[in-house]
Scaffold this motif. Sequence first.
Motif, PDB file in Angstrom:
ATOM      1  N   ALA A  52      -3.592   4.385  -1.643  1.00 52.19           N
ATOM      2  CA  ALA A  52      -4.678   4.851  -0.778  1.00 52.19           C
ATOM      3  C   ALA A  52      -4.595   6.369  -0.728  1.00 52.19           C
ATOM      4  O   ALA A  52      -3.666   6.932  -0.144  1.00 52.19           O
ATOM      5  N   VAL A 107      -9.204  -0.265   2.869  1.00 55.78           N
ATOM      6  CA  VAL A 107      -7.903  -0.714   2.377  1.00 55.78           C
ATOM      7  C   VAL A 107      -7.423  -1.920   3.179  1.00 55.78           C
ATOM      8  O   VAL A 107      -6.927  -2.907   2.617  1.00 55.78           O
ATOM      9  N   VAL A 144       0.859  -1.184   0.000  1.00 52.83           N
ATOM     10  CA  VAL A 144       0.000   0.000   0.000  1.00 52.83           C
ATOM     11  C   VAL A 144       0.895   1.233   0.000  1.00 52.83           C
ATOM     12  O   VAL A 144       1.813   1.343   0.813  1.00 52.83           O
ATOM     13  N   THR A 184      -6.868  -5.512   1.390  1.00 52.69           N
ATOM     14  CA  THR A 184      -5.543  -6.128   1.358  1.00 52.69           C
ATOM     15  C   THR A 184      -5.545  -7.478   2.064  1.00 52.69           C
ATOM     16  O   THR A 184      -4.763  -8.361   1.708  1.00 52.69           O
TER      17      THR A 184
END
Length: 250
Positions: free
Chosen positions: A97, A186, A52, A190
């Motif tokens: 993000a 997120v 990320v 993930t």
Amino acid sequence: MEPELLHGVTDGVATVVLHHPAKRNAMTAAMWAGLPPLLEALAADPEVRALVLTGAGGTFCAGADISTLQGSPDEAQALAVRAEDALAAFPKPTLAAVKGHCVGGGAQLAAACDLRFAEEGALFGVTPAKLGIVYPSSATRRLVALVGPAAAKYLLFSGELIDTERALRTGLVDEVLPSDALDDRVAEFTRVLVSRSRLTQAAAKEFANGRTDRDAHWAAQARAAGETAEGVAAFLERREPRFTWTTTSG
């Protein structure tokens, strides 16, 4: 605090944070230069299953630190291109993000990720026309692949900022989340990525990025790994699959 790239790994997910809050996380030459070796180390870490990229505080990245362009603009752009290419080549799934501004070099980095999730209110812009900069061909091609020629030209010709509604409509972002919901989404997504077959993801990423000469390689990897058999068995037994293939398997 000094501009820097922060990073950590939790539950298989590496997080890289662009940290330059005094200038809305604008990328300095040192930050651009530091990204490729950091990504190389994270790619080699067997614990890392996904990555990320985000910005510190309430913004993603306001672009390149303009002060770094005063000396050698060509050198600064070369650093940015190397960083962008390293991010695009990262062998595991990557997700940007995005909160706040995602502009210039920030948009370049976000576009180099596989996926982009944004918080409502985020703003996106590709702004070289405001500075008389020739946008790199690699970044231009990547932008066109994401949003199509017409939308890419709109962004590049005008340098105008667009909101999340338009970014979602053009394909620049994949999901838009309500305020304060981005981090949870997120984390949730993930976890899904980490649970899936790394073999499938690695092959899909290569093919999606335009490499079309490795069908035989990936077919051999699939046969040797037994991931399909495990996936089918797990489905029939109503359990979570235990995928074991790693990038070092072959």
